[in-house]
Design an enzyme around this catalytic site. Sequence first.
Site, PDB file in Angstrom:
ATOM      1  CG  HIS A 134      -6.134  -1.876   1.650  1.00  0.00           C
ATOM      2  ND1 HIS A 134      -4.778  -1.728   1.727  1.00  0.00           N
ATOM      3  CD2 HIS A 134      -6.666  -0.934   2.465  1.00  0.00           C
ATOM      4  CE1 HIS A 134      -4.498  -0.749   2.564  1.00  0.00           C
ATOM      5  NE2 HIS A 134      -5.616  -0.249   3.025  1.00  0.00           N
ATOM      6  CD  GLN A 190      -0.370  -8.836  -0.066  1.00  0.00           C
ATOM      7  OE1 GLN A 190       0.222  -7.769  -0.207  1.00  0.00           O
ATOM      8  NE2 GLN A 190      -1.276  -9.023   0.876  1.00  0.00           N
ATOM      9  CB  CYS A 233      -1.026   0.031   1.114  1.00  0.00           C
ATOM     10  SG  CYS A 233      -0.982  -1.329   2.255  1.00  0.00           S
ATOM     11  CG  HIS A 262      -3.733  -0.299  -2.483  1.00  0.00           C
ATOM     12  ND1 HIS A 262      -2.591  -0.974  -2.830  1.00  0.00           N
ATOM     13  CD2 HIS A 262      -4.060  -0.722  -1.231  1.00  0.00           C
ATOM     14  CE1 HIS A 262      -2.223  -1.751  -1.827  1.00  0.00           C
ATOM     15  NE2 HIS A 262      -3.097  -1.634  -0.845  1.00  0.00           N
ATOM     16  CE  LYS A 317     -11.831  -8.637   7.891  1.00  0.00           C
ATOM     17  NZ  LYS A 317     -10.690  -9.532   8.015  1.00  0.00           N
ATOM     18  NE  ARG A 369       2.288  -9.277   4.845  1.00  0.00           N
ATOM     19  CZ  ARG A 369       1.005  -9.190   4.583  1.00  0.00           C
ATOM     20  NH1 ARG A 369       0.152 -10.000   5.193  1.00  0.00           N
ATOM     21  NH2 ARG A 369       0.542  -8.296   3.734  1.00  0.00           N
ATOM     22  CG  ASP A 408      -2.014  -5.391  -2.569  1.00  0.00           C
ATOM     23  OD1 ASP A 408      -3.222  -5.318  -2.298  1.00  0.00           O
ATOM     24  OD2 ASP A 408      -1.116  -4.995  -1.813  1.00  0.00           O
TER      25      ASP A 408
END
Length: 640
Positions: free
Chosen positions: A515, A386, A339, A390, A469, A368, A388
Amino acid sequence: MSEEKLISVTFSDGVERRYPAGTSLFDIVAEIDLGSNVPLVARVDGRLVDLSTPVTSDCAVKLLSFESPEGKGVYWHSTSHILAQAVKELFPEAKLGVGPSIENGFYYDFDVQNPFSPGDLEKIEERMRRIVKADLPFRRKEVSRAEAQRLFTSKGEDYKVELIEELDAEEQPIIYQQDGFIDLCRGPHLPSTGYIKAFKLLSSSGAYWKGNERNPMLQRIYGISFPEQKQLDEYLSKLEEAKRRDHRRLGQELDLYSVHEDVGAGLIHWHPNGAVIRNVIEEFWKEEHWKRGYKLVYTPHIASERIYQISGHIENYSDLMYSPMDIDGIPYRLKPMNCPGHILIFKTRQRSYRDLPIRYAELGTVYRYERSGVLHGMLRVRGFTQDDSHIFCTEEQLPDEIVGVLDLVQFMMDTFGYSYKAYLSTRPEKSIGSDEAWEKATNTLRMTLEKMGLDYQVDPGEGVFYGPKIDIELEDALGREWQGPTIQVDFNLPERFDINYIGQDGREHSVVMIHRTVLGAMERFIGGLIEHYGGAFPVWLAPIQVAIIPITDVQMEYSERVAEALKADLIRVWVDRRSEKIGHKIRDAEIQKIPYMLVVGSREVKEGTLSLRKRGEGDLGSVKLEEFRTRILDEIRKRM
RNA sequence: GCCGAUGUAGCUCAGCAGGCCAGAGCGGCUCACUUGUAAUGAGCAUGUCGGGGGUUCGAAUCCCUCCAUCGGCUCCA
């Protein structure tokens, strides 16, 4: 003759019968022919009770067998008591923890000096068989709090005493007893131990008391039970099937990926076969994102710690981030999330309302720290990519953006053949943002789910601290659930990074940020896919799509020509040049789960055809090359 | 991270109450066979017995430690 009071019992099928007050459900059941659907417990006016319960006034009764979720739960729960009795008989010094039923079976926790060995489990099973055979009744008794305290204290059952102390003030302790075994338990239970027809203890392991890692570790035994041996056998063979489909096993057999001690745990090496699958999915993913107005971006894998101070990751997620490395005296970190990078790209210029929505997407690799004990094949790793994105939009655009994401989710999940369920998570206790913002965003999510006709459940208080979410859970071919796509509204980062846009009114407005990930992470998603398909990937994903199998060396040249022709269309072909019998080559191709086999003998060469065979289906007869080419290209295009 | 188990050839596993050259099947390689829809035969080579340390005349085998894997707990994309 005394006046016997009759009460009226209404059964769930609408039938009403009359019985003398005080008749037990058990006696009532005995009078009714229910066929093979043996009742185990009952709901009386909605309350789940033992069959030994007497009916004292007019009531509605629903009898529950093993076929109902409640029946299963009680069946398994009672088996756990039998387990506990057996353990106490064999290991009298063992202290009891708790022993509930779970989704599949039951467990019971014990505090013992020495953890259970596999041999112990066998002995315990043997003892359980004796208890079942003795057909001991489960007896329920309400006792006073003081009495319960005294009883369990005298038995040295410290954990039970703790549970009694934690009971609500108005709740009366209940004990269940079979033979000499007494347990604190709300129940209900089966009438007697003889109801358990088939059971098996599956494993033992450590488990923290009350699930808290600061508490002592107890020893947990898991098991399962059924009213029929056949059901147990089926369950065990289902476990076997899951084992056969295990992505770690298939990953090895199909040469998809590996992990290396010298590189580190939880770090995936994608072999060519695995990489093909990933590449095909990534290309598909990119294409779909282009079509849907996303802009693909790339961001660096390491970043100065400053950015994660601004984003709050250091503050909130530092235990999942790797320690800093020193670069020219500045601490840098491996990227744990994408992000901040996307936000910085957004912020490189002033944005007008005309620019919005902006949808940045990245197959972003993040690292991670996961605790060593949780790593698991491709499903739980320390470095992953990911899918991902945004989305930066105005408040007014939020509903349409959520619709867009959900539509993409549906399309993707349909493509891979997953069914799914949606969960809406609302504001947790510890959270930021105004009530108004939360309410608005949560309502938007809810309305969108409803508008799209998606079934969903609300998970109260399960939202992230920065916003509500939607989580999607996938159900795979074996009926197992996987964590899938997630869509989160974020009130936090826009504020921390001060991201905004210029509205029609010429003034600054704050941006709404979403997200979202659809596949989750390539590692986890593909690990799950391997199990979903049992390694038998559909043609469009299969690492090798066609095996060409010449019968003798004489057909080699023809085979190579066919291979070249198919390769020209980017079809993934492999020619089995080995000097083996055709049966052997076919067997190997089947084991490698190659979707199509083309057998080439002298007949095919002479006629200019191919003998087509499909994985799992066998011989499909002879086809022309062009015919096959059209067929397979069509299947690939349709992602079959 | 915690509890328990496991780690021997590319894979699956045997050997582990310490003691001649560490084994099998599959796979690999070589040769023969030229094969019609799920395993052709013969021969050959497999190896820091997870890493390090220790006990012992001697360790794959016993002890310590680290690492990894597996089943759980806790946590999670």
